[in-house]
Design a protein around this motif. Structure first.
Motif, PDB file in Angstrom:
ATOM      1  N   ASN A  48       0.807  19.110   0.501  1.00 39.04           N
ATOM      2  CA  ASN A  48       2.045  19.367   1.223  1.00 39.04           C
ATOM      3  C   ASN A  48       2.600  18.039   1.743  1.00 39.04           C
ATOM      4  O   ASN A  48       2.018  16.968   1.540  1.00 39.04           O
ATOM      5  N   GLU A  49       3.737  18.117   2.434  1.00 34.96           N
ATOM      6  CA  GLU A  49       4.400  16.899   2.898  1.00 34.96           C
ATOM      7  C   GLU A  49       3.518  16.093   3.842  1.00 34.96           C
ATOM      8  O   GLU A  49       3.454  14.860   3.762  1.00 34.96           O
ATOM      9  N   GLN A  50       2.806  16.785   4.727  1.00 35.52           N
ATOM     10  CA  GLN A  50       1.931  16.086   5.664  1.00 35.52           C
ATOM     11  C   GLN A  50       0.755  15.447   4.938  1.00 35.52           C
ATOM     12  O   GLN A  50       0.353  14.318   5.242  1.00 35.52           O
ATOM     13  N   GLY A  51       0.196  16.179   3.952  1.00 34.27           N
ATOM     14  CA  GLY A  51      -0.906  15.631   3.183  1.00 34.27           C
ATOM     15  C   GLY A  51      -0.506  14.385   2.413  1.00 34.27           C
ATOM     16  O   GLY A  51      -1.274  13.411   2.333  1.00 34.27           O
ATOM     17  N   VAL A  52       0.713  14.396   1.842  1.00 34.07           N
ATOM     18  CA  VAL A  52       1.215  13.219   1.131  1.00 34.07           C
ATOM     19  C   VAL A  52       1.332  12.031   2.085  1.00 34.07           C
ATOM     20  O   VAL A  52       0.951  10.902   1.750  1.00 34.07           O
ATOM     21  N   GLN A  53       1.835  12.278   3.295  1.00 33.75           N
ATOM     22  CA  GLN A  53       2.000  11.205   4.265  1.00 33.75           C
ATOM     23  C   GLN A  53       0.653  10.605   4.659  1.00 33.75           C
ATOM     24  O   GLN A  53       0.498   9.378   4.725  1.00 33.75           O
ATOM     25  N   TYR A  54      -0.344  11.480   4.912  1.00 31.81           N
ATOM     26  CA  TYR A  54      -1.677  10.992   5.253  1.00 31.81           C
ATOM     27  C   TYR A  54      -2.287  10.199   4.101  1.00 31.81           C
ATOM     28  O   TYR A  54      -2.963   9.183   4.310  1.00 31.81           O
ATOM     29  N   PHE A  55      -2.062  10.677   2.879  1.00 36.64           N
ATOM     30  CA  PHE A  55      -2.597   9.971   1.706  1.00 36.64           C
ATOM     31  C   PHE A  55      -1.967   8.588   1.588  1.00 36.64           C
ATOM     32  O   PHE A  55      -2.677   7.590   1.378  1.00 36.64           O
ATOM     33  N   VAL A  56      -0.648   8.507   1.721  1.00 40.53           N
ATOM     34  CA  VAL A  56       0.048   7.222   1.613  1.00 40.53           C
ATOM     35  C   VAL A  56      -0.400   6.278   2.727  1.00 40.53           C
ATOM     36  O   VAL A  56      -0.623   5.080   2.488  1.00 40.53           O
ATOM     37  N   ASP A  57      -0.569   6.816   3.947  1.00 37.83           N
ATOM     38  CA  ASP A  57      -1.064   5.984   5.061  1.00 37.83           C
ATOM     39  C   ASP A  57      -2.461   5.451   4.757  1.00 37.83           C
ATOM     40  O   ASP A  57      -2.780   4.299   5.064  1.00 37.83           O
ATOM     41  N   GLY A  58      -3.309   6.306   4.163  1.00 44.03           N
ATOM     42  CA  GLY A  58      -4.664   5.872   3.819  1.00 44.03           C
ATOM     43  C   GLY A  58      -4.666   4.774   2.780  1.00 44.03           C
ATOM     44  O   GLY A  58      -5.435   3.800   2.885  1.00 44.03           O
ATOM     45  N   ILE A  59      -3.817   4.894   1.755  1.00 47.03           N
ATOM     46  CA  ILE A  59      -3.723   3.841   0.735  1.00 47.03           C
ATOM     47  C   ILE A  59      -3.222   2.541   1.365  1.00 47.03           C
ATOM     48  O   ILE A  59      -3.684   1.443   1.024  1.00 47.03           O
ATOM     49  N   GLY A  90       0.797  -1.214   0.000  1.00 47.79           N
ATOM     50  CA  GLY A  90       0.000   0.000   0.000  1.00 47.79           C
ATOM     51  C   GLY A  90       0.835   1.272   0.000  1.00 47.79           C
ATOM     52  O   GLY A  90       0.515   2.234  -0.705  1.00 47.79           O
ATOM     53  N   ARG A  91       1.877   1.304   0.785  1.00 48.97           N
ATOM     54  CA  ARG A  91       2.709   2.512   0.857  1.00 48.97           C
ATOM     55  C   ARG A  91       3.389   2.782  -0.483  1.00 48.97           C
ATOM     56  O   ARG A  91       3.478   3.932  -0.920  1.00 48.97           O
ATOM     57  N   LEU A  92       3.863   1.733  -1.121  1.00 48.03           N
ATOM     58  CA  LEU A  92       4.482   1.903  -2.427  1.00 48.03           C
ATOM     59  C   LEU A  92       3.449   2.395  -3.444  1.00 48.03           C
ATOM     60  O   LEU A  92       3.736   3.303  -4.237  1.00 48.03           O
ATOM     61  N   ALA A  93       2.245   1.805  -3.423  1.00 48.02           N
ATOM     62  CA  ALA A  93       1.198   2.229  -4.353  1.00 48.02           C
ATOM     63  C   ALA A  93       0.849   3.702  -4.139  1.00 48.02           C
ATOM     64  O   ALA A  93       0.726   4.474  -5.106  1.00 48.02           O
ATOM     65  N   GLY A  94       0.692   4.105  -2.880  1.00 49.57           N
ATOM     66  CA  GLY A  94       0.363   5.499  -2.584  1.00 49.57           C
ATOM     67  C   GLY A  94       1.442   6.455  -3.034  1.00 49.57           C
ATOM     68  O   GLY A  94       1.161   7.507  -3.630  1.00 49.57           O
ATOM     69  N   GLN A  95       2.708   6.096  -2.778  1.00 48.15           N
ATOM     70  CA  GLN A  95       3.812   6.974  -3.174  1.00 48.15           C
ATOM     71  C   GLN A  95       3.925   7.064  -4.697  1.00 48.15           C
ATOM     72  O   GLN A  95       4.216   8.128  -5.252  1.00 48.15           O
ATOM     73  N   LEU A  96       3.684   5.942  -5.386  1.00 49.97           N
ATOM     74  CA  LEU A  96       3.704   5.963  -6.847  1.00 49.97           C
ATOM     75  C   LEU A  96       2.599   6.857  -7.404  1.00 49.97           C
ATOM     76  O   LEU A  96       2.807   7.567  -8.397  1.00 49.97           O
TER      77      LEU A  96
END
Length: 575
Positions: free
Chosen positions: A482-493, A465-471
């Motif tokens: 922003n950086e925090q939003g990206v982190q929350y998005f990746v955690d959600g994926i 999931g983390r790889l999919a979100g970051q991709l």
């Protein structure tokens, strides 16, 4: 007699070899009588003795060896033999691993050579329709302003009665019913842009009310067409004398938001097609090009204004880019020569599959406003929901494989593959085949977006999931997070991937959750991912309607792996 000191010295070495010995002496431990093993065995007598000792009394190897009765000379010989045999076993395993790796690499190389990339990627470029749109509206700003004002006036006239009836609908059931009828009529009169938007909206029952989706769902099946005289005039203008080679029925067999279809046949041979060939002739509705171009000009201006207002902070929605993408999907459908090219491409892509058929275009009798193609017979696919189970299962598998091949190997996806565009022909032998219609709307990603899609879907299939979100973030063309939003998005994926249900098997629910995360954290999703996910969702729904237990994840994984091989990606979904 073996001493405790020697046993203690021997024990760590034997313990270190335990993993390597496990497979070798495992069969000996399962043997009913180890004592019957010959001293000429490949493991020799000392290993048999150790195995017998292990079988008789479980415990630390040092304890077992201490209780064994060996002389020091026998022990030394035994250790040397064990070491030699363990080295042989290790070398044998290393050789097996090397040969397996070599065979796997050879197989991968063969697969990579066997799976060719689409030839269209060699000179890939996406057409920009801005110039043609502007040319239609006028060469000067004043001409474009006049066209925009005229179109706004038309839409205002259509919307005014509905605005008057809307508040009265709350107090009168008759007005309520009349407002729905007028809204349906008004949308049809507004033109293809409005109809296409409402058609899409009726598929999103998570966003719009059931009443809305049910009432306006009629637009997905049939819209009001134009008269025979308009058709006759257009055929004469576009085909000239060649129009006399066609024999058409006066009543259309179907009408969409862009064109309506007539059934006919050839009066005389044309090219490779003989006289009497059954045809389907698609004729575009009059004057829709001007309407659609003006609509997108207005939508683009509205999107620019909304994005320019700082207080609204709507840049992350990429409204201008969304309008452009909708425009680039819509405008090609107004050029029927492009649909003829799509048919040729689909026929080429599925030439080796006699279970999937597309109409063949007659290029001599095709223009921007008229498309002549062969007529394909069949029944709508959903009429087979009462067919015998083997037939339903076969159709479900065929539909899933068809869509996955379009997405992952061909990069040429039918963008409107709903049940109404899938006909099933059943031969006298009982064998079924699919006839695919209405190929004006296609999705083509190009090499870069396709490799991004392959990586993302591969990560989902491996539950990374983390790889999919970051991709998804890295492939975003205009990420406002922003950086925090990206982190929350990746955690959600990652949380979505960690759920018990498979992404592919429940893509409809998953894509809704992903879109929610993207909107909340200002991450723009690439259209390629959305298009592929929605196509899988649609065909999955059709397939499960025919055969509920149809597996989607396993064939999807197979096509994802083939796409990874096609792109020569280092990490594959099977590793």
């Amino acid at each position: 007699m073996i001493s405790a000191r020697i046993a203690q010295k021997l024990s760590p070495w034997v313990e270190g070899q335990a993993q390597a010995m496990t497979k070798s002496i495992g069969s000996l431990l399962e043997s009913p009588s180890l004592s019957q093993q010959s001293s000429s065995s490949s493991l020799h007598y000392p290993i048999i003795c150790v195995a017998n000792a292990v079988k008789r009394q479980q415990g630390p190897l040092s304890s077992i060896l201490t209780k064994a009765r060996f002389s020091d000379q026998q022990l030394s010989l035994s250790i040397n033999r064990i070491r030699r045999n363990m080295k042989r076993l290790r070398d044998r395993r290393l050789l097996e691993i090397a040969l397996t790796a070599m065979a796997a690499q050879q197989f991968r190389s063969q697969m990579e050579r066997a799976i060719d990339q689409p030839g269209e990627w060699d000179n890939w470029s996406r057409k920009d329709w801005t110039d043609e749109l502007m040319e239609t509206l006028g060469t000067t700003k004043f001409q474009r302003f006049v066209s925009a004002v005229h179109r706004i006036a038309q839409l205002t006239v259509l919307a005014t009665p509905l605005a008057v009836m809307a508040p009265l609908a709350y107090v009168s059931d008759a007005v309520h019913r009349a407002s729905w009828r007028y809204a349906l009529w008004g949308i049809e009169q507004a033109g293809p842009t409005a109809i296409k938007w409402v058609q899409w909206a009726t598929t999103r029952q998570d966003l719009f009310s059931p009443e809305f989706c049910q009432y306006f769902g009629k637009l997905r099946d049939e819209t009001v067409g134009h008269g025979w005289e308009s058709t006759k005039t257009m055929l004469e203008e576009d085909l000239g004398p060649l129009a006399n080679s066609l024999e058409l029925e006066n009543t259309p067999i179907g009408s969409g938001c862009i064109a309506q279809v007539y059934r006919g046949k050839l009066k005389e041979p044309v090219g490779q097609f003989t006289a009497g060939t059954e045809l389907a002739i698609k004729v575009q509705h009059p004057d829709i090009w001007q309407k659609v171009c003006t609509d997108f000009y207005l939508l683009g201006k509205v999107a620019q204004v909304l994005e320019s207002i700082p207080v609204l902070n709507l840049r992350y929605l990429a409204l201008v880019d969304t309008v452009r993408q909708f425009r680039d999907i819509m405008l090609p459908q107004l050029d029927l020569t492009l649909e003829a090219q799509h048919l040729q491409r689909f026929n080429r892509d599925f030439a080796s599959n006699d279970r999937v058929n597309f109409p063949h275009p007659l290029n001599y009798l095709t223009t921007k406003r008229v498309l002549t193609e062969t007529f394909l017979r069949g029944k709508p696919i959903l009429e087979f929901n009462t067919a015998p189970e083997p037939v339903r299962k076969e159709l479900a598998h065929l539909g899933v494989e068809l869509t996955l091949r379009m997405i992952f190997l061909n990069d040429f996806l039918h963008g409107d593959l709903h049940p109404g565009n899938i006909l099933v022909h059943q031969a006298d032998t009982g064998e079924v085949s699919m006839n695919i219609l209405d190929c004006g709307l296609v999705v083509e990603m190009g090499p870069q977006q396709h490799v991004n899609l392959t990586k993302i879907m591969g990560a989902f299939s491996r539950r990374e999931g983390r790889l999919a979100g970051q991709l998804m973030v890295d492939s975003s063309s205009d990420c406002q997070a922003n950086e925090q939003g990206v982190q929350y998005f990746v955690d959600g994926i990652a949380r979505i991937c960690n759920e018990d249900t498979s992404f592919i098997e429940h893509v409809g629910d998953k894509i809704t959750d992903i879109c929610y995360l993207a909107c909340r954290h200002h991450v723009k999703l690439e259209p390629a991912f959305i298009s592929a996910a929605l196509a899988i969702e649609i065909i999955e729904g059709v397939a499960k309607h025919l055969y509920h237990d149809i597996p989607v994840a396993s064939p999807a994984l197979r096509f994802i792996v083939q796409a990874e091989l096609m792109h020569k990606l280092e990490k594959m979904s099977l590793w």
